[in-house]
Write an enzyme that holds these catalytic residues in place. Structure first.
Site: not given
Ligand code: PEP
Length: 252
Positions: A10-12, A96, A98, A168, A174, A214, A235-236
């Protein structure tokens, strides 16, 4: 149980056009033979059409990070399910954290988006997970149960075959605070128990349940070893080809 194994990035709201194109090309360059592992990327919507073209005939599927549930109309700034279908993506990320916590999406919105996804033959990747304060109050299971029951309230057993769930925990997204493999696995088992009650044992055993929060190249091995974790939503660490590829390749 032989379930699908899925690695989703997920590049957000990161990476402008050139960086997005370079990222997907970088992943493709070193992806190599991944056997039955499946890879999905969720780029910023503006760039999805070009990324779909680049990924045609490769092992990468593409999805969109969010959409509205109405088909068309006066909804400034939104993307419709028909538009998502029109750019030939396969997956839509729904609920998600966010979207829920920054943009105020409710369980009801999530449920309507899932129905809209099915109307346009899109496969929903549905996110659930508790906030830190809900976890500290001992309410994680209750929250996740409510989210699952409301999300799939209107979804038939047949349609559930096309659903991917991502657990999640919001406190892990994050933050660098990954759930322990045992902690994540026990929530995944709990999610399967809820689905067994709503549908049946076969569905609860076969549906892919991903972990997100994470995930990094150095913690994927422990997570992917767990019986009920079928892959990850990243994500990151999906924003650099090397770290996303290391996650895919380091998973057992
Ligand atoms: C996400 O955005 O779905 C996520 C899990 O982010 P991260 O891996 O950065 O915690």
């Amino acid at each position: 149980m032989n379930r699908r194994e899925i690695f989703a990035g997920n590049w957000k709201m990161n990476n402008c056009y050139k960086d997005s194109i370079d990222l997907v090309k970088g992943i493709l360059k070193d992806l190599g033979g991944i056997g039955k592992k499946e890879v999905i990327v969720f780029p910023p919507s503006l760039y999805v059409k070009d990324i779909v073209e680049i990924c045609k005939g490769t092992s990468i599927d593409v999805g969109i990070q969010n959409m509205y549930y109405e088909k068309e109309g006066a909804f400034t700034g939104e993307i419709s399910p028909e538009m998502v279908k029109d750019v030939e993506v396969k997956y839509i990320l729904i609920g998600h954290s966010e979207r829920r916590h920054v943009f105020g999406e409710t369980d009801d919105d999530v449920s309507r988006k899932i129905s809209a996804a099915f109307e346009f033959q899109l496969m929903p990747v549905v996110c659930v997970g508790e906030l830190l304060e809900e976890r500290e109050a001992g309410n994680s299971n209750q929250v996740v149960k409510r989210q699952i029951e409301k999300a799939f309230n209107e979804v038939s057993l047949e349609k559930m075959q096309d659903v991917i769930i991502a657990y999640e925990p919001v406190w892990a997204i994050g933050t660098g605070k990954v759930a322990t493999p045992d902690g994540a696995d026990s929530m995944h088992k709990f999610i399967r128990t809820i689905l067994k009650g709503m549908y049946n044992e076969e569905l609860s055993n076969s549906i892919p349940v991903l972990y997100g929060g994470s995930v990094k190249p150095d913690n994927i091995a422990g997570l992917s070893n767990m019986e009920d974790i079928d892959g990850v939503l990243v994500g990151g660490a999906s924003l650099k080809a090397k770290s996303f590829l290391d996650i895919i390749h380091n998973s057992q």
